[in-house]
Design a protein around this motif. Sequence first.
Motif, PDB file in Angstrom:
ATOM      1  N   GLY A  59     -22.361  -2.331 -30.108  1.00 23.60           N
ATOM      2  CA  GLY A  59     -20.976  -2.944 -29.528  1.00 23.60           C
ATOM      3  C   GLY A  59     -19.822  -1.651 -29.655  1.00 23.60           C
ATOM      4  N   LEU A  60     -19.724  -0.712 -30.959  1.00 21.02           N
ATOM      5  CA  LEU A  60     -19.074   0.051 -31.020  1.00 21.02           C
ATOM      6  C   LEU A  60     -19.034   1.357 -30.033  1.00 21.02           C
ATOM      7  CD1 LEU A  60     -18.909   0.445 -35.191  1.00 21.02           C
ATOM      8  CD2 LEU A  60     -17.171  -0.297 -33.371  1.00 21.02           C
ATOM      9  N   LEU A  62     -20.655   0.729 -26.942  1.00 22.26           N
ATOM     10  CA  LEU A  62     -20.351   0.296 -25.487  1.00 22.26           C
ATOM     11  C   LEU A  62     -18.936   0.119 -25.441  1.00 22.26           C
ATOM     12  CD1 LEU A  62     -21.633  -0.926 -23.001  1.00 22.26           C
ATOM     13  CD2 LEU A  62     -21.509  -3.297 -24.143  1.00 22.26           C
ATOM     14  N   GLY A  63     -18.296  -0.094 -26.504  1.00 20.95           N
ATOM     15  CA  GLY A  63     -16.608  -0.164 -26.389  1.00 20.95           C
ATOM     16  C   GLY A  63     -15.903   1.052 -26.138  1.00 20.95           C
ATOM     17  N   LEU A  64     -16.923   2.192 -26.162  1.00 21.28           N
ATOM     18  CA  LEU A  64     -16.121   3.598 -25.779  1.00 21.28           C
ATOM     19  C   LEU A  64     -15.929   3.267 -24.112  1.00 21.28           C
ATOM     20  CD1 LEU A  64     -18.192   5.866 -27.722  1.00 21.28           C
ATOM     21  CD2 LEU A  64     -15.602   4.992 -28.102  1.00 21.28           C
ATOM     22  N   VAL A  65     -16.527   2.355 -23.240  1.00 17.80           N
ATOM     23  CA  VAL A  65     -16.480   2.420 -21.884  1.00 17.80           C
ATOM     24  C   VAL A  65     -16.031   1.221 -21.481  1.00 17.80           C
ATOM     25  CG1 VAL A  65     -17.908   4.464 -21.525  1.00 17.80           C
ATOM     26  CG2 VAL A  65     -18.941   2.447 -21.453  1.00 17.80           C
ATOM     27  N   VAL A  66     -16.130   0.111 -22.146  1.00 19.45           N
ATOM     28  CA  VAL A  66     -15.976  -1.371 -21.749  1.00 19.45           C
ATOM     29  C   VAL A  66     -14.724  -2.067 -22.342  1.00 19.45           C
ATOM     30  CG1 VAL A  66     -17.013  -3.794 -21.568  1.00 19.45           C
ATOM     31  CG2 VAL A  66     -18.447  -1.634 -21.289  1.00 19.45           C
ATOM     32  N   PRO A  67     -13.736  -1.980 -21.816  1.00 18.44           N
ATOM     33  CA  PRO A  67     -12.631  -2.824 -22.635  1.00 18.44           C
ATOM     34  C   PRO A  67     -12.909  -3.801 -23.506  1.00 18.44           C
ATOM     35  CG  PRO A  67     -12.084  -1.932 -20.579  1.00 18.44           C
ATOM     36  CD  PRO A  67     -13.464  -2.057 -20.523  1.00 18.44           C
ATOM     37  N   GLY A  68     -12.294  -3.788 -24.752  1.00 15.98           N
ATOM     38  CA  GLY A  68     -12.618  -5.133 -25.483  1.00 15.98           C
ATOM     39  C   GLY A  68     -13.813  -5.201 -26.482  1.00 15.98           C
ATOM     40  N   LEU A  71     -13.429  -3.110 -29.743  1.00 20.03           N
ATOM     41  CA  LEU A  71     -12.429  -3.922 -30.503  1.00 20.03           C
ATOM     42  C   LEU A  71     -13.262  -5.189 -31.416  1.00 20.03           C
ATOM     43  CD1 LEU A  71      -9.603  -4.331 -31.853  1.00 20.03           C
ATOM     44  CD2 LEU A  71      -9.039  -5.501 -29.646  1.00 20.03           C
ATOM     45  N   ALA A  72     -13.661  -5.836 -30.571  1.00 19.27           N
ATOM     46  CA  ALA A  72     -14.306  -7.230 -30.977  1.00 19.27           C
ATOM     47  C   ALA A  72     -15.384  -6.507 -32.415  1.00 19.27           C
ATOM     48  CB  ALA A  72     -15.055  -7.751 -30.088  1.00 19.27           C
ATOM     49  N   VAL A  77     -17.044  -5.561 -37.873  1.00 14.77           N
ATOM     50  CA  VAL A  77     -17.634  -4.798 -38.949  1.00 14.77           C
ATOM     51  C   VAL A  77     -16.745  -5.025 -40.108  1.00 14.77           C
ATOM     52  CG1 VAL A  77     -17.956  -2.484 -39.667  1.00 14.77           C
ATOM     53  CG2 VAL A  77     -18.754  -3.072 -37.223  1.00 14.77           C
ATOM     54  N   VAL A  78     -15.295  -5.058 -39.784  1.00 16.10           N
ATOM     55  CA  VAL A  78     -14.397  -5.286 -40.708  1.00 16.10           C
ATOM     56  C   VAL A  78     -14.700  -6.696 -41.526  1.00 16.10           C
ATOM     57  CG1 VAL A  78     -12.029  -6.134 -41.352  1.00 16.10           C
ATOM     58  CG2 VAL A  78     -12.641  -4.078 -40.022  1.00 16.10           C
TER      59      VAL A  78
END
Length: 119
Positions: A59-60, A62-68, A71-72, A77-78
């Motif tokens: 997810g982290l 993929l999030g480099l290219v797919v908005p949101g 962040l999710a 992870v937090v």
Amino acid sequence: MSLVPDPAWPTLVLAVVMLADAAMSVHPPRFIRDFLDGVAFPRHWWWVLVVVKLMAAGGLALGLVVPGIGLAANAGVVCYFLTAAVAHLRARFLRREFWLNCLGMLALSMLVLVASYLR
């Protein structure tokens, strides 16, 4: 708040760390076994941690290219490490592993969230 990490490198670093953590969790070294046994996490559920960590890393990334998505994943992870911290506190397992591994990863994931998405 941004839906795409800016800068991207902290998110990529966290993704690599989570991937390495997942790889180590497949056949956990002694310090990870001690960590999980210390909070009384059932051994027959250890495989779930590998899946969660792999999904977080994916997810982290993929999030480099797919908005949101990043962040999710970063928020997840937090939450994962907050839950781990609570488990340690409840079990009163506050040895070095708690302070270095658990709180260190919580701090890293929170730092990445703030640096990449919330500034």
